[in-house]
Write a protein that holds these residues in place. Structure first.
Motif, PDB file in Angstrom:
ATOM      1  N   GLU A 213       2.449   5.781   7.255  1.00 36.34           N
ATOM      2  CA  GLU A 213       2.948   7.141   7.440  1.00 36.34           C
ATOM      3  C   GLU A 213       1.931   8.183   7.023  1.00 36.34           C
ATOM      4  OE1 GLU A 213       7.004   8.021   5.987  1.00 36.34           O
ATOM      5  OE2 GLU A 213       7.131   5.864   5.601  1.00 36.34           O
ATOM      6  N   TRP A 214       1.118   7.862   6.037  1.00 34.05           N
ATOM      7  CA  TRP A 214       0.243   8.868   5.436  1.00 34.05           C
ATOM      8  C   TRP A 214      -1.208   8.781   5.890  1.00 34.05           C
ATOM      9  CZ3 TRP A 214       1.739  12.873   2.161  1.00 34.05           C
ATOM     10  CH2 TRP A 214       3.108  12.910   1.878  1.00 34.05           C
ATOM     11  N   ILE A 215      -1.710   7.596   6.241  1.00 35.35           N
ATOM     12  CA  ILE A 215      -3.126   7.509   6.642  1.00 35.35           C
ATOM     13  C   ILE A 215      -3.312   6.811   7.990  1.00 35.35           C
ATOM     14  CG2 ILE A 215      -3.834   7.467   4.216  1.00 35.35           C
ATOM     15  CD1 ILE A 215      -4.624   4.504   4.635  1.00 35.35           C
ATOM     16  N   GLY A 216      -2.229   6.445   8.634  1.00 35.36           N
ATOM     17  CA  GLY A 216      -2.336   5.657   9.858  1.00 35.36           C
ATOM     18  C   GLY A 216      -2.987   6.384  11.016  1.00 35.36           C
ATOM     19  N   ASP A 230     -14.514  15.526   9.292  1.00 32.29           N
ATOM     20  CA  ASP A 230     -13.953  15.590   7.945  1.00 32.29           C
ATOM     21  C   ASP A 230     -14.911  14.954   6.952  1.00 32.29           C
ATOM     22  OD1 ASP A 230     -12.455  15.637   5.639  1.00 32.29           O
ATOM     23  OD2 ASP A 230     -10.755  14.494   6.426  1.00 32.29           O
ATOM     24  N   ALA A 231     -15.587  15.790   6.162  1.00 33.67           N
ATOM     25  CA  ALA A 231     -16.559  15.285   5.195  1.00 33.67           C
ATOM     26  C   ALA A 231     -15.913  14.456   4.095  1.00 33.67           C
ATOM     27  CB  ALA A 231     -17.321  16.457   4.582  1.00 33.67           C
ATOM     28  N   MET A 232     -14.605  14.626   3.872  1.00 35.80           N
ATOM     29  CA  MET A 232     -13.906  13.853   2.840  1.00 35.80           C
ATOM     30  C   MET A 232     -13.553  12.449   3.326  1.00 35.80           C
ATOM     31  SD  MET A 232     -13.738  15.888   0.186  1.00 35.80           S
ATOM     32  CE  MET A 232     -15.381  16.421   0.740  1.00 35.80           C
ATOM     33  N   HIS A 233     -13.626  12.232   4.628  1.00 32.74           N
ATOM     34  CA  HIS A 233     -13.295  10.918   5.199  1.00 32.74           C
ATOM     35  C   HIS A 233     -14.582  10.117   5.350  1.00 32.74           C
ATOM     36  CE1 HIS A 233     -10.917   7.923   7.077  1.00 32.74           C
ATOM     37  NE2 HIS A 233     -11.127   8.243   8.333  1.00 32.74           N
ATOM     38  N   GLN A 234     -15.126   9.734   4.209  1.00 31.21           N
ATOM     39  CA  GLN A 234     -16.413   9.036   4.132  1.00 31.21           C
ATOM     40  C   GLN A 234     -16.234   7.737   3.365  1.00 31.21           C
ATOM     41  OE1 GLN A 234     -19.489  11.217   2.101  1.00 31.21           O
ATOM     42  NE2 GLN A 234     -21.058   9.651   2.452  1.00 31.21           N
ATOM     43  N   ALA A 235     -16.700   6.642   3.941  1.00 33.01           N
ATOM     44  CA  ALA A 235     -16.559   5.330   3.312  1.00 33.01           C
ATOM     45  C   ALA A 235     -17.794   4.985   2.485  1.00 33.01           C
ATOM     46  CB  ALA A 235     -16.339   4.263   4.377  1.00 33.01           C
ATOM     47  N   SER A 236     -17.579   4.237   1.425  1.00 33.25           N
ATOM     48  CA  SER A 236     -18.691   3.736   0.623  1.00 33.25           C
ATOM     49  C   SER A 236     -19.578   2.820   1.469  1.00 33.25           C
ATOM     50  CB  SER A 236     -18.174   2.950  -0.576  1.00 33.25           C
ATOM     51  OG  SER A 236     -17.414   3.755  -1.433  1.00 33.25           O
ATOM     52  N   ARG A 237     -20.847   2.803   1.141  1.00 29.34           N
ATOM     53  CA  ARG A 237     -21.761   1.870   1.801  1.00 29.34           C
ATOM     54  C   ARG A 237     -21.749   0.567   0.997  1.00 29.34           C
ATOM     55  NH1 ARG A 237     -25.286   2.621   5.621  1.00 29.34           N
ATOM     56  NH2 ARG A 237     -25.207   4.887   5.373  1.00 29.34           N
ATOM     57  N   THR A 290      -1.097   1.835  -7.328  1.00 30.50           N
ATOM     58  CA  THR A 290      -1.514   3.090  -7.958  1.00 30.50           C
ATOM     59  C   THR A 290      -2.943   3.438  -7.558  1.00 30.50           C
ATOM     60  OG1 THR A 290      -0.081   2.674  -9.844  1.00 30.50           O
ATOM     61  CG2 THR A 290      -1.848   4.281 -10.153  1.00 30.50           C
ATOM     62  N   ILE A 291      -3.125   4.635  -7.036  1.00 29.10           N
ATOM     63  CA  ILE A 291      -4.455   5.100  -6.668  1.00 29.10           C
ATOM     64  C   ILE A 291      -5.195   5.497  -7.940  1.00 29.10           C
ATOM     65  CG2 ILE A 291      -5.743   6.887  -5.435  1.00 29.10           C
ATOM     66  CD1 ILE A 291      -4.434   4.741  -3.640  1.00 29.10           C
ATOM     67  N   THR A 292      -6.361   4.909  -8.145  1.00 25.80           N
ATOM     68  CA  THR A 292      -7.145   5.140  -9.357  1.00 25.80           C
ATOM     69  C   THR A 292      -8.487   5.766  -8.998  1.00 25.80           C
ATOM     70  OG1 THR A 292      -8.349   3.034  -9.358  1.00 25.80           O
ATOM     71  CG2 THR A 292      -6.104   3.030 -10.282  1.00 25.80           C
ATOM     72  N   ALA A 293      -9.235   6.106 -10.035  1.00 26.98           N
ATOM     73  CA  ALA A 293     -10.561   6.687  -9.834  1.00 26.98           C
ATOM     74  C   ALA A 293     -11.530   5.696  -9.211  1.00 26.98           C
ATOM     75  CB  ALA A 293     -11.115   7.180 -11.170  1.00 26.98           C
ATOM     76  N   ARG A 294     -11.186   4.407  -9.168  1.00 24.00           N
ATOM     77  CA  ARG A 294     -12.072   3.380  -8.616  1.00 24.00           C
ATOM     78  C   ARG A 294     -11.577   2.841  -7.279  1.00 24.00           C
ATOM     79  NH1 ARG A 294     -15.431   1.129 -12.290  1.00 24.00           N
ATOM     80  NH2 ARG A 294     -16.556   0.529 -10.403  1.00 24.00           N
ATOM     81  N   CYS A 295     -10.750   3.591  -6.596  1.00 22.97           N
ATOM     82  CA  CYS A 295     -10.114   3.047  -5.395  1.00 22.97           C
ATOM     83  C   CYS A 295     -11.046   2.944  -4.200  1.00 22.97           C
ATOM     84  CB  CYS A 295      -8.877   3.868  -5.023  1.00 22.97           C
ATOM     85  SG  CYS A 295      -9.236   5.581  -4.595  1.00 22.97           S
ATOM     86  N   ARG A 296     -12.268   3.410  -4.312  1.00 23.58           N
ATOM     87  CA  ARG A 296     -13.219   3.204  -3.216  1.00 23.58           C
ATOM     88  C   ARG A 296     -13.867   1.829  -3.287  1.00 23.58           C
ATOM     89  NH1 ARG A 296     -18.629   3.228  -3.877  1.00 23.58           N
ATOM     90  NH2 ARG A 296     -19.547   3.912  -5.852  1.00 23.58           N
ATOM     91  N   THR A 297     -13.623   1.122  -4.405  1.00 24.01           N
ATOM     92  CA  THR A 297     -14.335  -0.122  -4.698  1.00 24.01           C
ATOM     93  C   THR A 297     -13.418  -1.329  -4.532  1.00 24.01           C
ATOM     94  OG1 THR A 297     -15.626   1.118  -6.326  1.00 24.01           O
ATOM     95  CG2 THR A 297     -15.758  -1.291  -6.424  1.00 24.01           C
ATOM     96  N   ARG A 315     -10.522  10.968   1.596  1.00 24.17           N
ATOM     97  CA  ARG A 315      -9.394  11.556   2.332  1.00 24.17           C
ATOM     98  C   ARG A 315      -8.181  10.636   2.301  1.00 24.17           C
ATOM     99  NH1 ARG A 315      -8.561  15.901   2.332  1.00 24.17           N
ATOM    100  NH2 ARG A 315     -10.258  16.703   3.638  1.00 24.17           N
ATOM    101  N   GLU A 316      -8.390   9.341   2.501  1.00 25.98           N
ATOM    102  CA  GLU A 316      -7.268   8.402   2.453  1.00 25.98           C
ATOM    103  C   GLU A 316      -6.636   8.371   1.073  1.00 25.98           C
ATOM    104  OE1 GLU A 316      -8.842   5.248   5.867  1.00 25.98           O
ATOM    105  OE2 GLU A 316      -9.559   5.111   3.793  1.00 25.98           O
ATOM    106  N   ALA A 317      -7.466   8.309   0.040  1.00 23.26           N
ATOM    107  CA  ALA A 317      -6.937   8.300  -1.322  1.00 23.26           C
ATOM    108  C   ALA A 317      -6.172   9.580  -1.608  1.00 23.26           C
ATOM    109  CB  ALA A 317      -8.083   8.130  -2.320  1.00 23.26           C
ATOM    110  N   ALA A 318      -6.697  10.706  -1.156  1.00 24.10           N
ATOM    111  CA  ALA A 318      -6.036  11.994  -1.401  1.00 24.10           C
ATOM    112  C   ALA A 318      -4.706  12.087  -0.667  1.00 24.10           C
ATOM    113  CB  ALA A 318      -6.959  13.132  -0.973  1.00 24.10           C
TER     114      ALA A 318
END
Length: 397
Positions: A213-216, A230-237, A290-297, A315-318
């Motif tokens: 519902e939120w990121i699909g 969207d500069a916030m929609h950036q994935a880690s390398r 729970t979304i945490t500060a490390r959720c890109r990892t 963007r997805e985390a937000a």
């Protein structure tokens, strides 16, 4: 997604509420309160410069980057008088003060009851300001044994100052937040003001908001890529080794297969069933963890995209934290995730704000009401039982 935080129509101007936000972070709590249309921003503070910049960019209000411990110890009354002089109506003070104190202060001043911690400073400022309502949001272990004296002393101080204090552990998924996010929430109402109840649940277990519902609808991005719009929609390398693990994790909620990735993860799973979420994928039709500060990892939890071979973007985390889809996070790449993970979900904040405004005798959300004893050594060990009991800590709560 965005309708949940569309500002309500302006109030009639009579007895408008003022909002003071301490430890304001990037603005999650303020965004939720201000979205009701019934609160005016009075003052906000945070000592994280990137979070403060994000708050200012998106909400348009200045954030004071001051030492709140110093303000509480040297000029609490002056600070409070300055705020009260600017607002005649009721005030709500909100904040998420950390439990940890400055060790140098504690050591030098012999503080055994937490008065010189940031949490204690928040209570000192609340007593000086005398707001009609105080709302504190924190981690559930605020009510655990190791922090109990800190919480109990703060509750006692607020009670002695004329407040009725209630405390609960809430699962913000009950308010439509697409996460299983358990949080400690304290609501203190001044004795000459109607008592504020906890918000009513809007979503029941089994019908929580879902990841899809939120990121699909977001555009796909690969590891290391950023969306054009969207500069916030950036994935880690991700490294080659990490990508090899990710590609072997089944789509839509899959776990890391045995034999894939670090051997230590297999050993802990075999010995005590631990770390099953590490390198796991989110599932489309359920809430996120729970979304945490490390959720890109991916190695830090169940943070792999349900289908794409990467961790979450900011963007997805937000969005999973219910920030508006146009919210811009200022600062370095990693700091964006820190801001997001530490924030109060704006949708949950809005539900709490609505409860502050309405009072009344509605049913109340909550895992458990906190009484005179701590919940135990750690909240995390209680979560499996909570799930089995349909979202409550014990029968009858």
């Amino acid at each position: 997604m965005s309708k949940a935080l569309e500002p309500a129509g302006p109030s009639d101007g009579v007895n408008r509420w003022g909002l003071v936000d301490l430890f304001a972070g990037c603005g999650g709590a303020s965004a939720g309160f201000l979205a009701t249309g019934a609160f005016d921003h009075l003052w906000a503070a945070d000592n994280d410069r990137w979070a403060a910049a994000t708050y200012e960019k998106n909400l348009g209000h200045e954030v004071a980057t001051v030492d709140l411990l110093e303000v509480a110890e040297s000029s609490a009354d002056v600070w409070a008088a300055g705020i009260r002089a600017r607002h005649r109506g009721p005030i709500c003070l909100v904040g998420g003060p950390p439990c940890q104190g400055f060790s140098s202060h504690v050591k030098v001043r012999g503080d055994s009851r937490g008065r010189n911690t940031l949490y204690g400073a928040f209570v000192t400022l609340a007593i000086a300001l005398e707001p009609e309502v105080v709302v504190i949001e924190n981690v559930p272990d605020l009510f655990a044994t190791r922090n109990w004296e800190l919480f109990a002393d703060a509750r006692s101080r607020l009670s002695d100052a004329g407040y009725r204090v209630r405390a609960r552990i809430l699962n913000f998924a009950e308010f439509g937040v697409p996460q299983e996010r358990f949080r400690a929430v304290v609501i203190a109402s001044r004795a000459d003001h109607p008592e504020v109840r906890f918000p009513a649940p809007t979503h029941a277990q089994g019908a929580f908001s879902s990841v899809q519902e939120w990121i699909g609808e977001l555009s796909p991005v690969a590891s290391g890529e950023v969306a054009e719009d969207d500069a916030m929609h950036q994935a880690s390398r991700h490294s080659k080794a990490t990508l090899e693990i990710i590609r072997q994790v089944p789509a839509d909620g899959g776990n890391r297969p045995i034999g894939v990735g670090p051997e230590c993860l297999d050993r802990t799973r075999t010995s005590h069933g631990g770390y099953t979420d590490v390198y796991g994928r989110l599932a489309w039709q359920t809430t996120a963890p729970t979304i945490t500060a490390r959720c890109r990892t991916p190695s830090c939890g169940r943070f792999i995209h349900p289908e794409q071979h990467r961790g979450l973007t900011a963007r997805e985390a937000a969005l999973l934290q219910t920030f508006p889809s146009n919210w811009h996070f200022v600062g370095p790449f990693d700091d964006r995730f820190k801001q997001i993970g530490n924030a109060v979900p704006p949708l949950a904040a809005r539900r709490i704000a609505e409860a502050v405004l309405s009072g009344g005798s509605h049913s109340e959300a909550g895992v458990v009401e906190i009484g005179d004893e701590p919940i135990g050594s750690s909240f995390s060990v209680l979560i499996p039982g909570i799930r089995r009991r349909g979202g409550r800590l014990a029968e009858g709560n």
